[in-house]
Design an enzyme around this catalytic site. Structure first.
Site, PDB file in Angstrom:
ATOM      1  N   ASP A  44       0.862  -1.188   0.000  1.00  7.29           N
ATOM      2  CA  ASP A  44       0.000   0.000   0.000  1.00  7.29           C
ATOM      3  C   ASP A  44       0.894   1.232   0.000  1.00  7.29           C
ATOM      4  OD1 ASP A  44      -1.943   1.884   0.286  1.00  7.29           O
ATOM      5  OD2 ASP A  44      -2.769   1.106   2.156  1.00  7.29           O
ATOM      6  N   ASP A 140      -3.114   2.545  -5.890  1.00  9.27           N
ATOM      7  CA  ASP A 140      -1.999   2.586  -4.946  1.00  9.27           C
ATOM      8  C   ASP A 140      -1.833   1.308  -4.132  1.00  9.27           C
ATOM      9  OD1 ASP A 140      -4.393   2.985  -3.661  1.00  9.27           O
ATOM     10  OD2 ASP A 140      -3.629   4.450  -2.228  1.00  9.27           O
ATOM     11  N   GLU A 141      -2.578   0.274  -4.442  1.00 11.60           N
ATOM     12  CA  GLU A 141      -2.489  -0.972  -3.683  1.00 11.60           C
ATOM     13  C   GLU A 141      -2.386  -2.167  -4.623  1.00 11.60           C
ATOM     14  OE1 GLU A 141      -5.310  -1.514  -0.410  1.00 11.60           O
ATOM     15  OE2 GLU A 141      -5.995   0.529  -0.753  1.00 11.60           O
TER      16      GLU A 141
END
Length: 450
Positions: A44, A140-141
């Protein structure tokens, strides 16, 4: 001799009991299926939008900043913030004036999604050094299955530290990484030591690490579900895990079974490879309009614009037709409405999607207030097979396909706004918008085939 045999027998019994204990542990975690334990990471990127902006404006690193949507386009909310702003009370989703009230010195920066996408792709290149099983869960993960890589690069923690270091040195931002044998616990682990932290959830520590957390920390437990659980005296993930599955199903339907599985660490879904695109669950577009939509004619313009974009992506993805359409509406008071349904024939073209979405809109929206935003999505893809009703007009379908192909070629050569529907031309601002540049694609994740 008898004593030696007795001692040997005791040792054997001890080893058998120990082995049975280990097997039971693995069985309780859904893992004793003749397979080795997986090593799954969840990476993350910390405060992603804000971190990327600070690469551009390093002189702002010691000041509170927030990345915000376009105020003129009525997306004027906080999309991300740095740690300094967070400590001042600024929260993602705050309207800008609310954020400024909490933090008067807050510096607002406009969102630049093309930059975030470029950085996200650069980080993914780092992940690809360790595995080809990389599944995005937002920009973003990502989950990474490094099970087959540990013999080459070391254990999960060693790989996680190497990834962290590479992201820091090559990109200039940080990542928090969780490690576990399943995707759910890996994601929980990435939240433990933020920012720039690593946490591993194992068979030995998962009850202490996971079960004491509030139930809404479990993936897919939202506010409504958490409240339903709390009314039944279920406040923690451990209490979900120890509840009877039948009770959860009676309370939440099929979701109850999923949550029971997740809480016990029994999620065995795989981390998808890039080429496994057919696990995409839905394709959709949504837009908060620059002005309130006062009547159905206004809404129709937006629905057609969104539907054309969705149809274009459906065709690019080569998923065949879609058997289900869903519409989401948000009114000027931020009340939300949604409805989905299945048209008589599966859809492929923007016109078909728009006409059915408009029918859904009429059924669900009460017109208590003007409309602020609309979303259209399609799902249940046919992948080339399609069931038609007896009144299906094959000739019309072929004409539509030729028309769509001609339009697609024009848009590819001259841009997505070169040809517009007459309906959309009624709104001078919307007809100039290339809405296809913004999209939402949701992976199947936990609910696909095992």
């Amino acid at each position: 001799m008898y004593q030696v045999l007795c001692r040997f027998d005791s040792i054997v019994k001890f080893l058998v009991k120990k082995n049975i204990y280990i097997m039971r542990q693995m069985a309780n975690a859904g893992l004793w299926k003749g397979k080795k334990l997986r090593t799954i990471l969840h990476s993350d990127l910390d405060n992603f939008y804000a971190s990327v902006e600070l690469l551009r404006y390093p002189d702002l690193r010691d000041k509170p900043i927030a990345v915000c949507g376009d105020i003129e386009e009525r997306h004027g909310v906080v999309l991300a913030k740095n740690l300094i702003a967070k400590k001042a009370g600024v929260a993602t989703g705050d309207v800008i004036w609310q954020a400024k009230k909490k933090c008067p010195d807050l510096i607002e920066l406009p969102a630049k999604f093309s930059d975030y996408l470029r950085v996200s792709k650069a980080v993914r290149k780092i992940y690809e050094r360790y595995t080809d099983r990389i599944e995005a869960f937002g920009i973003d993960e990502c989950w990474l299955d490094v099970t087959d890589s540990v013999s080459m690069f070391g254990g999960g923690e060693k790989i996680a530290r190497a990834i962290q270091q590479s992201i820091k040195e090559e990109i200039g931002i940080t990542a928090s990484i969780g490690i576990s044998w399943n995707k759910i616990f890996a994601k929980l682990g990435s939240d433990v030591n933020k920012p720039d932290g690593i946490f591993q959830i194992t068979l030995e520590n998962y009850k202490n690490a996971v079960w004491n957390l509030p139930c809404d920390k479990l993936l897919y437990v939202g506010k409504v579900t958490a409240e339903k659980l709390r009314r039944q005296g279920i406040n923690t993930i451990g209490e979900i895990a120890q509840s009877k599955k039948e009770k959860l199903v009676a309370l939440l339907g099929k979701w109850g079974e999923y949550l029971h599985t997740f809480a016990n660490g029994n999620d065995l879904t795989t981390v998808l490879r890039k080429e496994e695109e057919r696990n995409i669950k839905s394709i959709g577009n949504s837009l908060t309009n620059y002005r309130d939509l006062e009547d159905e004619d206004d809404v129709k313009i937006l629905i057609y614009l969104l539907s054309d974009s969705v149809a274009s992506r459906l065709q690019d993805a080569k998923f065949g037709c879609a058997a289900c359409i869903k519409i989401n509406i948000i009114d000027s008071q931020l009340n939300r409405y949604s409805k989905q349904g299945k048209p008589l024939n599966a859809v492929y073209f923007g016109t078909d999607i728009a006409e059915f979405a408009l029918q859904l809109f009429r059924k669900v929206y009460p017109w208590n207030f003007p409309v602020r935003g609309v979303g259209v999505s399609v799902s249940e893809f046919t992948f080339g097979t399609e069931q038609m009703d007896i009144f299906f007009d094959k000739n019309k379908r072929e004409r539509d396909e030729r028309l769509e192909k001609a339009l697609k070629n024009l848009r590819k050569k001259y841009g997505n706004t070169i040809v517009q529907r007459a309906t959309i031309l009624k709104d001078e601002r919307l007809c100039k918008m290339d809405i296809r540049e913004e999209h939402v694609i949701r992976p199947e994740n936990f609910f696909g085939k095992q």
